[in-house]
Design an enzyme around this catalytic site. Structure first.
Site, PDB file in Angstrom:
ATOM      1  CG  ASP A 196     -65.117  22.507 -21.446  1.00  0.00           C
ATOM      2  OD1 ASP A 196     -66.063  21.711 -21.403  1.00  0.00           O
ATOM      3  OD2 ASP A 196     -64.453  22.698 -22.487  1.00  0.00           O
TER       4      ASP A 196
ATOM      5  CE  LYS B  26     -66.390  20.833 -24.531  1.00  0.00           C
ATOM      6  NZ  LYS B  26     -64.933  21.046 -24.606  1.00  0.00           N
TER       7      LYS B  26
ATOM      8  CB  CYS C 150     -65.466  25.215 -24.888  1.00  0.00           C
ATOM      9  SG  CYS C 150     -64.230  24.098 -25.607  1.00  0.00           S
TER      10      CYS C 150
HETATM   11  C1  VGL Z   1     -60.933  24.622 -24.600  1.00  0.00           C
HETATM   12  C2  VGL Z   1     -58.902  24.989 -25.593  1.00  0.00           C
HETATM   13  C3  VGL Z   1     -58.723  23.630 -25.781  1.00  0.00           C
HETATM   14  C4  VGL Z   1     -62.139  25.185 -23.914  1.00  0.00           C
HETATM   15  C5  VGL Z   1     -60.782  23.270 -24.789  1.00  0.00           C
HETATM   16  O1  VGL Z   1     -62.754  24.489 -23.072  1.00  0.00           O
HETATM   17  O2  VGL Z   1     -62.508  26.357 -24.205  1.00  0.00           O
HETATM   18  N1  VGL Z   1     -60.004  25.474 -25.007  1.00  0.00           N
HETATM   19  N2  VGL Z   1     -59.677  22.795 -25.366  1.00  0.00           N
END
Ligand code: VGL
Ligand code: ZN
Length: 197
Positions: A15, A102, A141
């Site tokens: 991410d 995702k 994540c």
């Molecule tokens: C994430 C909060 C909401 C992450 C993704 O990538 O850790 N955190 N969505």
């Protein structure tokens, strides 16, 4: 701890999108500071011909994880928006085919790169047994991808010099690290990798 990379290894970059970087919709403090180190890891894996997977949060508008729609987060990483793009300094080899989206359906969230994706199939097809995980956020994540991988039978290495967390509740990052360690994840730095120069 010294680790020698083998052809059963894969790198998972979690991410590294604009919305998770300072100035983005859901910023991870200093999330951009780990980019140079992540790029070093990517080049190391690339040089050895080992696969590199990039996960991305890829939500529809009104996603269940957003405030007002059942969740706790400000809208972030909405499909096709600027904030959902990878940070421009993140190195992605030109021929890389492994982008794992995702959280793509409105009614489900996914903190793990394995959840609702073909990541496990892609790794298995290639005979991967060990995953090396970096990126953001340590307490969401990164943690869930690491533990998700362990639950699927992979040996997990967390690249401790290439992760950052959000720490919404102070202590979350520390707890996440402890949880990953308890589940058997090893924490290593780039100097621990044999042949790193
Ligand atoms: C994430 C909060 C909401 C992450 C993704 O990538 O850790 N955190 N969505
Ligand atoms: Zn999200």
């Amino acid at each position: 701890m010294k680790v020698k990379l083998t052809d059963r290894d894969a790198l998972i970059v979690v991410d590294m999108q604009k919305d998770f970087m300072p100035g983005g919709a859901l910023p991870v403090p200093e999330g951009d500071k780990i980019i140079p180190r992540i790029n070093e890891y990517v080049k190391l894996f690339e040089k050895k011909g080992l696969p590199v997977f990039y996960t991305r949060d890829w939500h529809p508008e009104n996603h269940i994880s957003f405030k007002g729609h059942g969740g706790i987060w400000p809208p972030h990483c909405v499909q096709g928006t600027e904030g959902a793009k990878f940070h421009e300094d993140l190195y992605i080899p030109a021929d890389n085919k492994f982008i794992i989206s995702k959280g793509t359906s409105q009614e489900f969230d996914a903190y793990s790169g394995f959840q609702g994706t073909i990541l496990n199939d892609l790794l298995k097809e290639r005979g991967v047994r060990r995953i090396f995980v970096c990126g953001v956020a340590t307490d969401y994540c990164v943690k869930n991808t690491t533990i998700g991988g362990i639950n699927l039978g992979y040996q997990a290495f967390v690249l401790e010099d290439a992760i950052k967390g959000v720490d919404v509740n102070p202590g979350d990052v520390e707890r996440a690290i402890n949880e990953m360690m308890e589940r058997g994840a090893a924490f290593i730095k780039i100097e621990d990798i044999v042949d790193y120069k």
